[in-house]
Design an enzyme around this catalytic site. Structure first.
Site, PDB file in Angstrom:
ATOM      1  N   GLN A  28       0.820  -1.211   0.000  1.00  0.00           N
ATOM      2  CA  GLN A  28       0.000   0.000   0.000  1.00  0.00           C
ATOM      3  C   GLN A  28       0.851   1.257   0.000  1.00  0.00           C
ATOM      4  O   GLN A  28       0.535   2.236  -0.681  1.00  0.00           O
ATOM      5  CB  GLN A  28      -0.936   0.007   1.215  1.00  0.00           C
ATOM      6  CG  GLN A  28      -2.064  -1.006   1.157  1.00  0.00           C
ATOM      7  CD  GLN A  28      -3.126  -0.658   0.126  1.00  0.00           C
ATOM      8  OE1 GLN A  28      -3.256   0.496  -0.297  1.00  0.00           O
ATOM      9  NE2 GLN A  28      -3.892  -1.656  -0.284  1.00  0.00           N
ATOM     10  N   ARG A  48      12.500   2.757   7.736  1.00  0.00           N
ATOM     11  CA  ARG A  48      13.785   2.424   8.333  1.00  0.00           C
ATOM     12  C   ARG A  48      14.813   2.213   7.228  1.00  0.00           C
ATOM     13  O   ARG A  48      14.454   1.808   6.119  1.00  0.00           O
ATOM     14  CB  ARG A  48      13.671   1.154   9.177  1.00  0.00           C
ATOM     15  CG  ARG A  48      12.781   1.294  10.392  1.00  0.00           C
ATOM     16  CD  ARG A  48      12.673  -0.008  11.153  1.00  0.00           C
ATOM     17  NE  ARG A  48      12.076  -1.075  10.346  1.00  0.00           N
ATOM     18  CZ  ARG A  48      11.822  -2.294  10.797  1.00  0.00           C
ATOM     19  NH1 ARG A  48      12.120  -2.611  12.050  1.00  0.00           N
ATOM     20  NH2 ARG A  48      11.270  -3.202  10.019  1.00  0.00           N
ATOM     21  N   SER A  52      13.397  -1.121   1.791  1.00  0.00           N
ATOM     22  CA  SER A  52      12.320  -0.200   1.433  1.00  0.00           C
ATOM     23  C   SER A  52      12.837   1.215   1.239  1.00  0.00           C
ATOM     24  O   SER A  52      12.387   1.943   0.356  1.00  0.00           O
ATOM     25  CB  SER A  52      11.230  -0.209   2.512  1.00  0.00           C
ATOM     26  OG  SER A  52      10.602  -1.462   2.594  1.00  0.00           O
ATOM     27  N   ASP A  82      -0.503  -3.821  11.399  1.00  0.00           N
ATOM     28  CA  ASP A  82      -1.193  -3.443  12.637  1.00  0.00           C
ATOM     29  C   ASP A  82      -0.319  -3.626  13.872  1.00  0.00           C
ATOM     30  O   ASP A  82      -0.272  -2.763  14.754  1.00  0.00           O
ATOM     31  CB  ASP A  82      -2.467  -4.284  12.814  1.00  0.00           C
ATOM     32  CG  ASP A  82      -3.532  -3.957  11.792  1.00  0.00           C
ATOM     33  OD1 ASP A  82      -3.550  -2.814  11.302  1.00  0.00           O
ATOM     34  OD2 ASP A  82      -4.343  -4.845  11.483  1.00  0.00           O
ATOM     35  N   GLU A  83       0.371  -4.768  13.938  1.00  0.00           N
ATOM     36  CA  GLU A  83       1.120  -5.111  15.144  1.00  0.00           C
ATOM     37  C   GLU A  83       2.374  -4.263  15.337  1.00  0.00           C
ATOM     38  O   GLU A  83       2.953  -4.246  16.417  1.00  0.00           O
ATOM     39  CB  GLU A  83       1.486  -6.599  15.138  1.00  0.00           C
ATOM     40  CG  GLU A  83       2.418  -7.034  14.020  1.00  0.00           C
ATOM     41  CD  GLU A  83       1.712  -7.388  12.728  1.00  0.00           C
ATOM     42  OE1 GLU A  83       2.368  -7.961  11.837  1.00  0.00           O
ATOM     43  OE2 GLU A  83       0.497  -7.086  12.593  1.00  0.00           O
ATOM     44  N   HIS A 107      -6.587   1.301   8.156  1.00  0.00           N
ATOM     45  CA  HIS A 107      -7.391   0.321   8.888  1.00  0.00           C
ATOM     46  C   HIS A 107      -7.515   0.838  10.315  1.00  0.00           C
ATOM     47  O   HIS A 107      -6.568   1.390  10.875  1.00  0.00           O
ATOM     48  CB  HIS A 107      -6.710  -1.048   8.855  1.00  0.00           C
ATOM     49  CG  HIS A 107      -7.435  -2.135   9.598  1.00  0.00           C
ATOM     50  ND1 HIS A 107      -8.807  -2.291   9.549  1.00  0.00           N
ATOM     51  CD2 HIS A 107      -6.979  -3.132  10.404  1.00  0.00           C
ATOM     52  CE1 HIS A 107      -9.157  -3.336  10.280  1.00  0.00           C
ATOM     53  NE2 HIS A 107      -8.073  -3.860  10.820  1.00  0.00           N
ATOM     54  N   ASP A 190     -14.309  -5.481   8.660  1.00  0.00           N
ATOM     55  CA  ASP A 190     -13.111  -5.974   7.984  1.00  0.00           C
ATOM     56  C   ASP A 190     -12.595  -7.245   8.662  1.00  0.00           C
ATOM     57  O   ASP A 190     -12.301  -8.246   8.000  1.00  0.00           O
ATOM     58  CB  ASP A 190     -12.031  -4.892   7.991  1.00  0.00           C
ATOM     59  CG  ASP A 190     -10.807  -5.281   7.180  1.00  0.00           C
ATOM     60  OD1 ASP A 190     -10.893  -5.251   5.937  1.00  0.00           O
ATOM     61  OD2 ASP A 190      -9.771  -5.625   7.777  1.00  0.00           O
ATOM     62  N   GLU A 194     -12.656 -11.181   7.102  1.00  0.00           N
ATOM     63  CA  GLU A 194     -11.436 -11.994   7.023  1.00  0.00           C
ATOM     64  C   GLU A 194     -11.592 -13.318   7.760  1.00  0.00           C
ATOM     65  O   GLU A 194     -11.200 -14.376   7.253  1.00  0.00           O
ATOM     66  CB  GLU A 194     -10.259 -11.214   7.612  1.00  0.00           C
ATOM     67  CG  GLU A 194      -9.838 -10.004   6.802  1.00  0.00           C
ATOM     68  CD  GLU A 194      -8.868  -9.099   7.548  1.00  0.00           C
ATOM     69  OE1 GLU A 194      -8.308  -8.192   6.913  1.00  0.00           O
ATOM     70  OE2 GLU A 194      -8.680  -9.286   8.771  1.00  0.00           O
ATOM     71  N   GLU A 226     -11.386 -30.172  -7.488  1.00  0.00           N
ATOM     72  CA  GLU A 226     -12.804 -29.954  -7.209  1.00  0.00           C
ATOM     73  C   GLU A 226     -13.070 -29.033  -6.024  1.00  0.00           C
ATOM     74  O   GLU A 226     -14.143 -28.424  -5.938  1.00  0.00           O
ATOM     75  CB  GLU A 226     -13.506 -31.298  -6.981  1.00  0.00           C
ATOM     76  CG  GLU A 226     -13.453 -32.244  -8.168  1.00  0.00           C
ATOM     77  CD  GLU A 226     -14.078 -31.658  -9.430  1.00  0.00           C
ATOM     78  OE1 GLU A 226     -14.934 -30.755  -9.317  1.00  0.00           O
ATOM     79  OE2 GLU A 226     -13.697 -32.082 -10.530  1.00  0.00           O
TER      80      GLU A 226
END
EC number: 1.1.1.86
Length: 344
Positions: A28, A48, A52, A82-83, A107, A190, A194, A226
């Protein structure tokens, strides 16, 4: 009826001239940062040092540490798992939350369950595209947009709603439509989706169906086709036109089986247990358990993850997917889209 907002209803000027910090540069994060940048907004990414950081820099985005980005930004969007949010917020964001700034989320978990309590003199709102980051980016580049939600938790400046809508327009979500909700409603629905349907419900239904066929003596490969492989075909039909389109598209035999066998599998007792799951979400039981699990080093999470990975359906599926190169091509396409969208 839900209230929807589209591009023509939104004036983005309220956000122009403000610096927006995107905290995190994952799926995101990279989509929000690049879409906002290309929409003409002033964006800085806070991450950090490491992968990234280097990726954002290579994409031509202004990159700082989280604390530096939070200090210089007027609007701070936290796009971390979240954590991780509470620790990062307390150490690197909260010290720089001056009066009049805005704190954003995608969120509502940490606000709704009291893990993060912002000062009363800042705006707090969420903007949440209803799709993964690579799709948010791809749709934006194609001139379309993934619909999204927005909600206001605190309106200290009187501009929170206008800022949220302008942000939603900037990432392309207002092209598909922005639906107004609340932190409570977004978070609880949400999590329920889930747990009861999309992840927990679907995986347990597939696994139980697979095991039923294998235990009855059928070949595991056929059981896989199946109960898991063909699920995508059915879900795609439902996604495109609802249950009616799916039932129109399958054979009459399949449709009849849907009507007479479906309620035997998903009956009122299942719905009653769904209500129990919803209650655990609403009263904070699930949140407390997940928070405690992370504080304990995730022992149960790790156990569940390993058990799932070692189930027979995974071994059978891996072998069958090797025989279907078009599946891997689809997976590789998503990876390429993520990489390409971050470069463009």
């Amino acid at each position: 009826m839900a209230t929807m907002y589209y591009e023509q209803n939104i004036n983005e000027e309220v956000l122009k001239g403000k610096k927006i910090a995107i905290i995190g540069y994952g799926s995101q994060g990279h989509a929000h940062a690049l879409n906002l940048k290309e929409s003409g907004f002033d964006v800085v990414v806070g991450v950090r040092p490491g992968g990234s950081f280097d990726a954002a820099k290579a994409d031509g985005v202004d990159v700082k540490t989280v604390a530096e980005a939070a200090q210089e930004a007027d609007v701070i969007q936290i796009l971390l798992p979240d954590e991780r949010q509470k620790a990062v917020y307390e150490a690197e964001i909260a010290p720089h939350l001056e009066a009049g700034k805005a704190l954003m989320f995608a969120h509502g978990f940490n606000i709704h369950f009291g893990q993060i309590t912002p000062p009363a003199d800042v705006d707090v709102f969420l903007v949440a595209p209803k799709g993964p980051g690579h799709l948010v980016r791809r749709q934006f580049q194609e001139g379309a947009g993934v619909p999204g939600l927005f909600a206001i938790h605190q309106d200290a400046t009187g501009q929170a709603k206008d800022l949220a809508l302008a942000y939603g327009k900037g990432i392309g979500a207002a092209r598909g439509g922005l639906l107004e909700t609340t932190f409570k409603e977004e978070t609880e629905t949400d999590l329920f989706g889930e747990q009861a349907v999309l992840c927990g419900g679907a995986t347990q239904l597939v696994k139980a169906g697979f095991e039923t066929l294998v235990e009855a003596g059928y070949q595991p490969e056929l059981a896989y086709f199946e109960t898991l492989h063909e699920l995508k075909l059915i879900v795609d039909l439902m996604f495109e036109g609802g249950m009616a389109t799916m039932r129109y598209s399958v054979s009459d035999t399949a449709e009849w089986g849907d009507y007479v066998a479906g309620p035997r599998i998903i009956d009122e007792s299942v719905k009653a247990r769904m209500k129990d799951v919803l209650t655990d979400i609403q009263d904070g039981t699930f949140a407390r358990r997940w928070i405690q699990e992370n504080e304990n080093g995730r022992p149960e999470y790790t156990k569940f993850k390993e058990a799932g990975a070692n189930h027979q359906i995974e071994e059978v599926g891996a072998k069958l997917r090797e025989m279907m190169p078009f599946i891997n091509e689809g997976k590789e396409k998503v990876v390429r889209e993520v990489a390409t969208s971050a470069k463009n």
